[in-house]
Design an enzyme around this catalytic site. Structure first.
Site, mmCIF file in Angstrom:
data_model
loop_
_atom_site.group_PDB
_atom_site.id
_atom_site.type_symbol
_atom_site.label_atom_id
_atom_site.label_comp_id
_atom_site.label_asym_id
_atom_site.label_seq_id
_atom_site.Cartn_x
_atom_site.Cartn_y
_atom_site.Cartn_z
ATOM 1 N N LYS A 64 9.336 3.313 -1.502
ATOM 2 C CA LYS A 64 9.080 4.582 -2.065
ATOM 3 C C LYS A 64 10.293 5.494 -1.657
ATOM 4 O O LYS A 64 11.114 6.268 -2.348
ATOM 5 C CB LYS A 64 7.786 5.219 -1.791
ATOM 6 N N GLU A 113 11.812 -1.627 8.580
ATOM 7 C CA GLU A 113 11.509 -3.054 7.982
ATOM 8 C C GLU A 113 12.106 -3.493 6.777
ATOM 9 O O GLU A 113 12.797 -4.610 6.637
ATOM 10 C CB GLU A 113 9.935 -3.209 7.925
ATOM 11 N N GLY A 132 2.216 5.998 -1.067
ATOM 12 C CA GLY A 132 2.611 4.784 -1.085
ATOM 13 C C GLY A 132 1.589 3.631 -1.284
ATOM 14 O O GLY A 132 1.588 2.608 -1.988
ATOM 15 N N ARG A 133 0.414 4.039 -0.705
ATOM 16 C CA ARG A 133 -0.759 3.283 -0.846
ATOM 17 C C ARG A 133 -1.623 3.395 -2.216
ATOM 18 O O ARG A 133 -2.722 2.581 -2.474
ATOM 19 C CB ARG A 133 -1.877 3.569 0.282
ATOM 20 N N GLU A 175 -5.540 4.501 6.218
ATOM 21 C CA GLU A 175 -4.439 5.700 6.176
ATOM 22 C C GLU A 175 -4.841 6.808 5.730
ATOM 23 O O GLU A 175 -4.172 7.829 5.911
ATOM 24 C CB GLU A 175 -3.170 4.775 5.604
ATOM 25 N N HIS A 228 -18.605 -18.545 8.953
ATOM 26 C CA HIS A 228 -18.578 -19.428 9.963
ATOM 27 C C HIS A 228 -17.601 -19.074 10.946
ATOM 28 O O HIS A 228 -17.246 -19.961 11.794
ATOM 29 C CB HIS A 228 -17.934 -20.817 9.391
ATOM 30 N N LYS A 247 7.482 5.301 14.818
ATOM 31 C CA LYS A 247 8.864 4.950 14.195
ATOM 32 C C LYS A 247 10.008 5.615 14.888
ATOM 33 O O LYS A 247 10.858 5.207 15.428
ATOM 34 C CB LYS A 247 8.882 5.593 12.691
HETATM 35 O O1 F6P Z 1 3.392 3.194 7.331
HETATM 36 C C1 F6P Z 1 3.704 4.564 6.371
HETATM 37 C C2 F6P Z 1 4.142 4.297 5.288
HETATM 38 O O2 F6P Z 1 4.853 5.436 4.751
HETATM 39 C C3 F6P Z 1 3.096 3.762 4.227
HETATM 40 O O3 F6P Z 1 2.512 4.895 3.791
HETATM 41 C C4 F6P Z 1 3.946 3.289 3.002
HETATM 42 O O4 F6P Z 1 3.148 2.546 2.167
HETATM 43 C C5 F6P Z 1 4.803 2.319 3.849
HETATM 44 O O5 F6P Z 1 5.088 3.075 5.041
HETATM 45 C C6 F6P Z 1 6.171 2.064 3.245
HETATM 46 O O6 F6P Z 1 6.687 3.175 2.733
HETATM 47 P P1 F6P Z 1 8.183 2.974 2.007
HETATM 48 O O7 F6P Z 1 7.462 2.643 0.438
HETATM 49 O O8 F6P Z 1 8.693 4.283 1.640
HETATM 50 O O9 F6P Z 1 9.030 2.035 2.137
#
Ligand code: F6P
Length: 510
Positions: free
Chosen positions: A197, A203, A254-255, A340, A371, A480
């Protein structure tokens, strides 16, 4: 919009009284014995999803009192504000309009027009990729909402995925993950989808850079053909060197984003029509949540039950048991959605809350969980509500399996409720352990869409009653920031000013 704090309402006090008088000692077995119609009273067919709440610790009076709580906290007005596009995500000053991504095109609404333009373009691209036999591997690089939704849906709909393409999901900054995927890829056969987003997430940007570097090192040259970006930050994607981009908007959390361009891997997997069916299933649930009176409104009923369990019974966790192995990523997806969204300890105005919010969600597909940890669910000291999700028709033709699978789901729910008294303590099953049972006719894009939207609105309901902003996620920021500082320290060996534990571990890890 000003809404009263739930714990300051008369309904809250009534619920406390009712819990003390009847709720704490409520016994499911007695409730079934007293009401031959209990299953009919507490089960409901919503769009594409049947739900049995009769094995929940609920009676008429509890539901009435919970509905009173919804009324006093103005749940419906809050819901209507979301559907009206008001900025109900107040800490980020944003509207909350993921529902618009699955609504039919409305020519009078510029946002709806933009949604459908992007949708059409993205689905045309998906069809182009599907028709291209030289692309054999699709690699989604994204994390959190830019990973869990698409990954879960592609797995869930595997029965409908066109053969000939493999789907990979790389989320972790741990290079083992990307390295393992790249090992089997050829640049000319790979499409990388960089899903973020913000297009700033550490990452995702680290993985995207490494993937691009690998691609170029392996002799790949046509970035426009082999990389696409799914983002609200199209400029940053262009600066990164990706020209094929599909955008979305800041009013999609995002979610809540698998319905947007973030859903591109799903569309490549199941096709344009499949993706439209997924949206249609979710839209049917949106309409149900938007219009059904609260006593017959399944997401609202579930969200209110969640409040009853969390704040009155004091349950701190909920186990998700999908009895369908294709739904194996659903618990992780729901974990982000609920934890979240509602894992907050202040209200939307930043004032501390004096009551519990999001429970811990966890689980594995049945029958595997039986199990592993079902022992604790049946005989442990804590009561954990369990949510069974069963699909009536299988999408394989192996004889016998599906009946046994369904029989196990039913048996577990029955055993949790009924228990089995035994003088030998270790053989005693106390019973009276609640569960909810969802049934989908088949696992299709439409039924999956409805199931997910049901959960989104259920989380909205509990978050709304609790008065929190379910659409921000400030809790992920501190880690972060600290990681950036510690990365520098790790490289330099600088432990100056660190607490003794972090300093000791940093030394150990260098
Ligand atoms: O972990 C926080 C967060 O902002 C989530 O809400 C989101 O889904 C994820 O990081 C990834 O964010 P982005 O889509 O901006 O890379």
């Amino acid at each position: 919009m000003s809404r009263p704090r739930c714990d300051k309402t008369a309904a809250w006090r009534r619920l406390q009284d009712h819990y003390r008088a009847a709720g704490a000692a409520f016994d499911l077995r007695a409730a079934f014995a007293a009401d031959a119609q209990r299953f009919a009273h507490f089960s409901q067919q919503a769009p594409h999803v049947f739900a049995d709440l009769s094995k929940s610790l609920l009676d008429e009076q509890t539901e009435q009192l919970l509905l009173g709580l919804a009324q006093e906290t103005r749940l419906e007005a809050h819901r209507d504000a979301m559907f009206a596009g008001e900025r109900i995500n107040n800490t980020e000053n944003r509207a909350v309009k993921h529902w618009l991504l699955r609504a039919p095109r409305n020519a009078a609404d510029p946002d709806s027009v933009a949604v459908h333009e992007t949708l059409d373009a993205m689905l045309a691209f998906a069809e182009q990729v599907r028709a291209d036999p030289t692309i054999t591997d699709v690699v989604n690089i994204g994390i959190g909402g830019s990973d869990l939704g698409p990954q879960m849906a592609v797995a869930a709909l595997q029965g409908q995925v066109t053969p000939g393409k493999r789907f990979h999901f790389v989320s972790n900054i741990d290079g083992h993950e990307l390295a393992a995927v790249l090992r089997d890829l050829k640049p000319q056969g790979t499409l990388f989808l960089v899903a973020s987003k913000t297009f700033t997430t550490l990452e995702t940007m680290t993985n995207a850079r490494s993937a691009k570097h690998w691609f170029e090192q392996q002799g790949g040259s046509d970035i426009a053909r082999h990389f696409a970006a799914l983002t609200t930050n199209v400029d940053a994607a262009r600066q990164f060197g990706i020209t094929t981009t599909f955008g979305f908007w800041d009013w999609v959390g995002g979610r809540y984003s698998l319905w947007s361009a973030i859903g591109l891997p799903i569309a490549v997997a199941i096709g344009a029509q499949g993706f439209r069916d997924l949206l249609a299933g979710a839209h049917a649930m949106d309409e149900h949540f938007r219009t059904a009176p609260l006593p017959q409104n399944l997401p609202a009923r579930l969200g209110l039950l969640d409040v009853w369990y969390r704040n009155f019974h004091g349950f701190t966790s909920r186990s998700i048991a999908p009895y369908h192995s294709a739904l194996r990523r659903l618990p992780a997806y729901l974990q982000q959605l609920e934890m979240e969204s509602n894992g907050k300890s202040v209200d939307a105005q930043g004032r501390p809350l004096a009551f519990g919010t999001s429970p811990v969600l966890w689980g594995e597909p049945g029958t595997n969980g039986q199990h592993a940890y079902f022992q604790m669910l049946h005989q442990g000291t804590d009561r954990v509500p369990v949510e069974f999700i069963a699909v009536r028709q299988p999408s394989h033709s192996l004889p016998g399996h599906h009946q046994l699978l369904l029989a196990n789901a039913l048996a577990q729910a029955q055993a949790l409720m009924q228990g089995k008294p035994d003088a030998a303590g270790h053989r005693n099953f106390s019973g009276n352990r609640p569960s909810t049972f969802f049934v989908l006719e088949e696992l299709t894009p439409a039924t999956l869409g409805a199931l997910l939207a049901l959960h989104e609105h259920r989380v909205f309901t509990s978050g709304s009653v609790w008065g929190i902003d379910s659409f921000d996620q400030w809790g992920v920021e501190l880690g972060k920031v600290l990681a950036t500082d510690i990365a520098r320290r790790l490289a330099a060996g600088d432990v100056e000013g660190l607490d003794a534990s972090t300093a000791g571990l940093l030394d150990r890890l260098r």
